[in-house]
Design an enzyme around this catalytic site. Structure first.
Site, PDB file in Angstrom:
ATOM      1  CG  ASP A 150      -1.690   1.228   1.444  1.00  0.00           C
ATOM      2  OD1 ASP A 150      -2.386   1.631   0.497  1.00  0.00           O
ATOM      3  OD2 ASP A 150      -1.616   1.822   2.537  1.00  0.00           O
ATOM      4  CG  ASP A 185      -2.103   7.490   0.339  1.00  0.00           C
ATOM      5  OD1 ASP A 185      -1.388   8.492   0.219  1.00  0.00           O
ATOM      6  OD2 ASP A 185      -2.865   7.086  -0.571  1.00  0.00           O
TER       7      ASP A 185
END
Length: 227
Positions: free
Chosen positions: A10, A12
C-alpha cells in the site's frame, strides 16, 4: 509459512507520510465550515484504505458540511496540490525497498489513490518509486471495487506474473487493507498508526504480523534475503 517471493505495498500512511496531510487538510475545512469540530481518529480510521470519493462522502455526511461531495473534493484537491509533493517516506521504507530491489525481489505498489494523485505524492521521490516493478492505482480500468475487495492486490499479482497468493506478502496500514489482502488469500504485514492500534487493542484483524514501523520488518522471517 510458505516462502515469500513477491511483495505488494500500500502507499498512503505505509510508504509515504500522506495521512498527516489528509488530516491537516480535513481539519482546515472543518475549522472553516463547522463550529469547532475535530477530525477524530474514530472518523479517520473509517476512511483509511478507501477511495477518495468514498472518504469524501463519509466526511461530508459525518460533519454535515455545507457542500456536495464533489465540491469537497475540489476544495481539498487545491490544498493537497501544495502539500502532497513534500511528503517523505516513513521510517524504514527506503532501506527495505532498496534491499528487496537489490536482491531482485519483485515488488508492486497497490494504492487506492488515483494515478494523478499518485504522481503528485511521489514527484519528489521518483528514485524510490522507480524501484517498483508495478504500480497499480485505484482508478486503473481493471479496478472495479476498492478495499476491502481484493481488486488492487489481485491486479498487482497479475502484473507481477501471477505468482501464487501464498507467495505474496502485502504490507498495509489500514484495516480495510488487511481485509483486502486476506480476501486475495495473501499474507499481510500490518503497520498501523499508533492511534489505530490503541483503538483496536490486541486485535490483529487476521494479519500475519503486526509491527510499529517498517524498520522492525525482518525479511529473513519470511524467507526473503536477510539484511
Amino acid at each position: 509459512m510458505t516462502k515469500i517471493t513477491h511483495c505488494i505495498f500500500d502507499m498512503d500512511g505505509l510508504l509515504l507520510d500522506t495521512e498527516r496531510v489528509y488530516t491537516e487538510v480535513t481539519q482546515q475545512i472543518l475549522d472553516k465550515h463547522t463550529d469547532g469540530k475535530i477530525f477524530s481518529w474514530e472518523v479517520k480510521s473509517k476512511l483509511m484504505g478507501r477511495t477518495g470519493h468514498e472518504s469524501a462522502t463519509i466526511v461530508v455526511e459525518t460533519y454535515k458540511l455545507p457542500m456536495t461531495v464533489d465540491e469537497y473534493l475540489g476544495v481539498t484537491s487545491k490544498i493537497q496540490e501544495e502539500l502532497f509533493p513534500h511528503v517523505k517516506p516513513l521510517e524504514g521504507v527506503e532501506r527495505l525497498v532498496r534491499h528487496l530491489h537489490a536482491h531482485n525481489v519483485p515488488m508492486a505498489v497497490a494504492t487506492s489513490s488515483t494515478r494523478e494523485k499518485f504522481e503528485l505524492k511521489t514527484c519528489h521521490n521518483k528514485s524510490l518509486f522507480d524501484l517498483f516493478d508495478v504500480i497499480i492505482c485505484g482508478d486503473d480500468p481493471e479496478i472495479k471495487n476498492g478495499k476491502p475487495c481484493p481488486d488492487l492486490f489481485l491486479a498487482a499479482q497479475r502484473h507481477l506474473g501471477n505468482p501464487s497468493s501464498d507467495n505474496c506478502l502485502v504490507f498495509e496500514d489500514a484495516i480495510l487493507g488487511i481485509e483486502a489482502g486476506l480476501n486475495a488469500n495473501m499474507n499481510v504485514v500490518w503497520i498501523p498508526d499508533e492511534n489505530i492500534k490503541k483503538m483496536t487493542g490486541t486485535n490483529d484483524h487476521g494479519a500475519t504480523v503486526v509491527l510499529s514501523s517498517m524498520a522492525e520488518f525482518d525479511p529473513s522471517k519470511f524467507s526473503l534475503p536477510p539484511f
